[in-house]
Design an enzyme around this catalytic site. Structure first.
Site, short mmCIF file in Angstrom:
data_model
loop_
_atom_site.label_atom_id
_atom_site.label_comp_id
_atom_site.label_asym_id
_atom_site.label_seq_id
_atom_site.Cartn_x
_atom_site.Cartn_y
_atom_site.Cartn_z
N GLY A 1 -42.44 -6.87 -21.23
CA GLY A 1 -41.64 -7.20 -20.05
C GLY A 1 -40.48 -8.09 -20.41
CG ASN A 2 -37.03 -8.00 -18.49
OD1 ASN A 2 -36.77 -8.59 -17.45
ND2 ASN A 2 -37.05 -6.67 -18.56
NE ARG A 3 -38.22 -15.90 -21.63
CZ ARG A 3 -39.44 -16.38 -21.85
NH1 ARG A 3 -40.23 -16.67 -20.85
NH2 ARG A 3 -39.87 -16.57 -23.08
#
Ligand code: CTP
Ligand code: CA
Length: 237
Positions: A33-35
């Site tokens: 995932g990412n932020r």
């Protein structure tokens, strides 16, 4: 705060806005995932709706954001899901704004059961490139699969490095993506990710490069929509 200088300037328009981050599964409990918080995309959706647009918000994962009122939210998980949802909604859109943080890669295989420590444990994760949704929209429009009047807006978060400053990277990305507007956020030094303000440029196919001063995401959204509105085809109404 009144972020909207142009009340009802998007009356009768349909905007598709993607927001948040995608998650690419590795096994039933893990993902890449990412932020992305989704805040910029949600602010765009909110301000566009305030200006009178019908908004479809294709939303990946976000921080705990309330869906803007009077906006249709289509929740998605992976980049592939997001592509399907965006392409479906884009068929009847005046503009598509890709504010989402789309994963560039997904694990090449998804384990059907939880990956365990032990003799069979992997030491690498093979990855497969996800389709570029934005580039696919531009190509679909060129091929006549999407109406020629559909405006397409990309976002980019860039840092300067030994190969050039933020604007140099942004110009190169804009030339590659061939969208109508590229909204560039200058990141690094704690800017943009998970913050409530950012700064950068809006690059337009008309050759203009508009600097974006620091401001709230609502103000950024207003500026992006201000730049987009003149690109929309004249309404027949
Ligand atoms: N984007 C997309 N589909 C992808 C990756 C990115 O539609 N698979 C969109 C993003 O939503 C954004 C724009 O493309 O509007 C630019 O994303 P960015 O990650 O900056 O561009 P990339 O081409 O992926 O370049 P980089 O290698 O720098 O990540
Ligand atoms: Ca990327």
């Amino acid at each position: 705060e009144r972020a909207d200088a142009l009340p009802r300037s998007l009356d009768g328009r349909h905007l598709v806005i993607s927001a948040g981050g995608t998650r690419e599964p590795l096994d039933p409990v893990r993902f890449l995932g990412n932020r992305s918080s989704g805040k910029q995309g949600y602010a765009l959706a909110r301000v566009a709706a305030q200006r009178g647009a019908q908004v479809t918000l294709v939303s990946g994962y976000t921080s705990d954001l309330a869906p803007p009122s009077a906006v249709t939210v289509v929740p998605v998980r992976t980049a592939q899901d997001m592509q399907t949802a965006v392409r479906e909604a884009a068929g009847h859109a005046d503009a598509v704004i890709m504010a989402a943080a789309v994963a560039d890669f997904r694990p090449s295989t998804v384990a059907t059961s939880k990956i365990k420590k032990g003799a069979d444990e992997p030491d690498t994760v093979p990855l497969t490139r996800n389709d570029d949704i934005l580039a696919g929209l531009v190509a679909a429009r060129a091929d006549g699969e999407l109406r020629a009047e559909t405006a397409i807006v990309g976002f980019a978060a860039e840092t300067g490095d030994e190969n050039g400053d933020v604007l140099t990277h942004a110009r190169a990305k804009f030339a590659r993506k061939k969208c109508d507007l590229l909204v560039v956020n200058a990141v690094g030094e704690g800017k943009a990710f998970e913050m409530d303000s950012n700064a950068g440029w809006i690059l337009s196919t008309d050759g203009s490069e508009t600097a974006l001063a620091h401001g709230s995401k609502a103000l950024m959204a207003s500026r992006v929509l201000d730049a987009l509105t003149p690109l929309l085809a004249p309404t027949t109404a």
